[in-house]
Design a protein around this motif. Sequence first.
Motif, mmCIF file in Angstrom:
data_model
loop_
_atom_site.group_PDB
_atom_site.id
_atom_site.type_symbol
_atom_site.label_atom_id
_atom_site.label_comp_id
_atom_site.label_asym_id
_atom_site.label_seq_id
_atom_site.Cartn_x
_atom_site.Cartn_y
_atom_site.Cartn_z
ATOM 1 N N LEU A 16 38.360 -99.213 -6.096
ATOM 2 C CA LEU A 16 36.927 -99.629 -6.559
ATOM 3 C C LEU A 16 37.106 -100.851 -7.682
ATOM 4 N N ILE A 17 38.297 -100.743 -8.223
ATOM 5 C CA ILE A 17 38.579 -101.881 -9.415
ATOM 6 C C ILE A 17 38.737 -103.179 -8.429
ATOM 7 N N CYS A 18 39.453 -103.189 -7.414
ATOM 8 C CA CYS A 18 39.718 -104.468 -6.418
ATOM 9 C C CYS A 18 38.358 -104.789 -5.901
ATOM 10 N N VAL A 19 37.496 -103.907 -5.570
ATOM 11 C CA VAL A 19 36.148 -104.105 -4.944
ATOM 12 C C VAL A 19 35.318 -104.954 -5.965
ATOM 13 N N ILE A 20 35.233 -104.490 -7.076
ATOM 14 C CA ILE A 20 34.613 -105.173 -8.426
ATOM 15 C C ILE A 20 35.262 -106.596 -8.578
ATOM 16 N N GLY A 21 36.541 -106.680 -8.567
ATOM 17 C CA GLY A 21 37.052 -108.051 -8.679
ATOM 18 C C GLY A 21 36.688 -109.067 -7.638
ATOM 19 N N GLN A 22 36.521 -108.385 -6.293
ATOM 20 C CA GLN A 22 36.342 -109.191 -5.319
ATOM 21 C C GLN A 22 34.875 -109.669 -5.318
ATOM 22 N N LEU A 23 33.997 -108.762 -5.754
ATOM 23 C CA LEU A 23 32.563 -109.065 -5.910
ATOM 24 C C LEU A 23 32.533 -110.164 -6.959
ATOM 25 N N LEU A 24 33.036 -110.142 -7.999
ATOM 26 C CA LEU A 24 33.046 -111.037 -9.158
ATOM 27 C C LEU A 24 33.676 -112.553 -8.538
ATOM 28 N N ILE A 25 34.592 -112.540 -7.564
ATOM 29 C CA ILE A 25 34.939 -113.794 -7.199
ATOM 30 C C ILE A 25 34.079 -114.338 -6.243
ATOM 31 N N ASP A 26 33.393 -113.444 -5.466
ATOM 32 C CA ASP A 26 32.555 -113.891 -4.193
ATOM 33 C C ASP A 26 31.151 -114.210 -4.898
ATOM 34 N N ARG A 27 30.528 -113.441 -5.896
ATOM 35 C CA ARG A 27 29.305 -113.711 -6.176
ATOM 36 C C ARG A 27 28.934 -114.292 -7.551
ATOM 37 N N THR A 28 30.255 -114.765 -8.244
ATOM 38 C CA THR A 28 29.925 -115.422 -9.527
ATOM 39 C C THR A 28 30.534 -116.723 -9.607
ATOM 40 N N SER A 29 30.669 -117.544 -10.697
ATOM 41 C CA SER A 29 31.352 -118.693 -10.568
ATOM 42 C C SER A 29 32.579 -118.847 -11.409
ATOM 43 N N LEU A 30 32.995 -117.103 -11.944
ATOM 44 C CA LEU A 30 34.068 -116.964 -12.641
ATOM 45 C C LEU A 30 35.294 -117.484 -11.761
ATOM 46 N N THR A 31 36.557 -117.810 -12.654
ATOM 47 C CA THR A 31 37.628 -118.154 -11.840
ATOM 48 C C THR A 31 38.406 -117.002 -11.875
ATOM 49 N N PRO A 32 39.535 -116.883 -11.113
ATOM 50 C CA PRO A 32 40.315 -115.624 -10.998
ATOM 51 C C PRO A 32 41.037 -115.496 -12.352
ATOM 52 N N ALA A 33 41.367 -116.540 -13.221
ATOM 53 C CA ALA A 33 41.862 -116.249 -14.195
ATOM 54 C C ALA A 33 40.979 -115.456 -15.325
ATOM 55 N N LYS A 34 39.618 -116.004 -15.295
ATOM 56 C CA LYS A 34 38.669 -115.360 -16.296
ATOM 57 C C LYS A 34 38.486 -113.970 -15.760
ATOM 58 N N ILE A 35 38.495 -113.588 -14.739
ATOM 59 C CA ILE A 35 38.306 -112.290 -13.994
ATOM 60 C C ILE A 35 39.455 -111.374 -14.550
ATOM 61 N N LEU A 36 40.817 -111.772 -14.591
ATOM 62 C CA LEU A 36 41.789 -111.067 -14.866
ATOM 63 C C LEU A 36 41.662 -110.968 -16.406
ATOM 64 N N THR A 37 41.454 -112.093 -17.262
ATOM 65 C CA THR A 37 40.993 -111.798 -18.543
ATOM 66 C C THR A 37 40.110 -110.693 -19.080
ATOM 67 N N LEU A 38 39.164 -110.793 -18.066
ATOM 68 C CA LEU A 38 38.005 -109.725 -18.165
ATOM 69 C C LEU A 38 38.512 -108.331 -17.994
ATOM 70 N N TYR A 39 39.350 -108.394 -17.008
ATOM 71 C CA TYR A 39 39.815 -106.954 -16.825
ATOM 72 C C TYR A 39 40.791 -106.339 -17.820
ATOM 73 N N VAL A 40 41.539 -107.194 -18.309
ATOM 74 C CA VAL A 40 42.326 -106.785 -19.446
ATOM 75 C C VAL A 40 41.376 -106.379 -20.650
ATOM 76 N N VAL A 41 40.572 -107.228 -20.923
ATOM 77 C CA VAL A 41 39.609 -106.962 -22.075
ATOM 78 C C VAL A 41 38.827 -105.619 -21.771
#
Length: 122
Positions: A16-41
């Motif tokens: 589920l955590i990975c699905v959320i990350g993949q949806l963020l990659i596919d559906r937003t303009s967030l870069t992978p680095a921003k998504i990784l930072t978002l996950y840690v925060v």
Amino acid sequence: MELLGDYLRAFLCGGLICVIGQLLIDRTSLTPAKILTLYVVAGVVLGGTGLYQYAVDWGGAGATVPLTGFGYNLAKGVSKAVAEEGTLGAFMGGLTASAGGIAAAILFGYLAALIAKPGDKA
């Protein structure tokens, strides 16, 4: 049979955590680095409020292994160190709690670099 249930819950939680990350990659303009930072925060915030503990109790390694688990570990270490050391614990607790994981990441990254012989793609 209980062990199979543990594996299934870990798979579902981590998945589920990975699905959320993949949806963020596919559906937003967030870069992978921003998504990784978002996950840690998110792990730090949810861990600091105690909400992530429910995911850890249910999903086990599926909740503690991803980057949100790293943030959770930082928050847990800080709160423990603050309780033991006071204000100074806010500065050293996160590093103390995550030192093993950081050291392993550095060591295995170094070993992978030795094996793979990285270089420029050009």
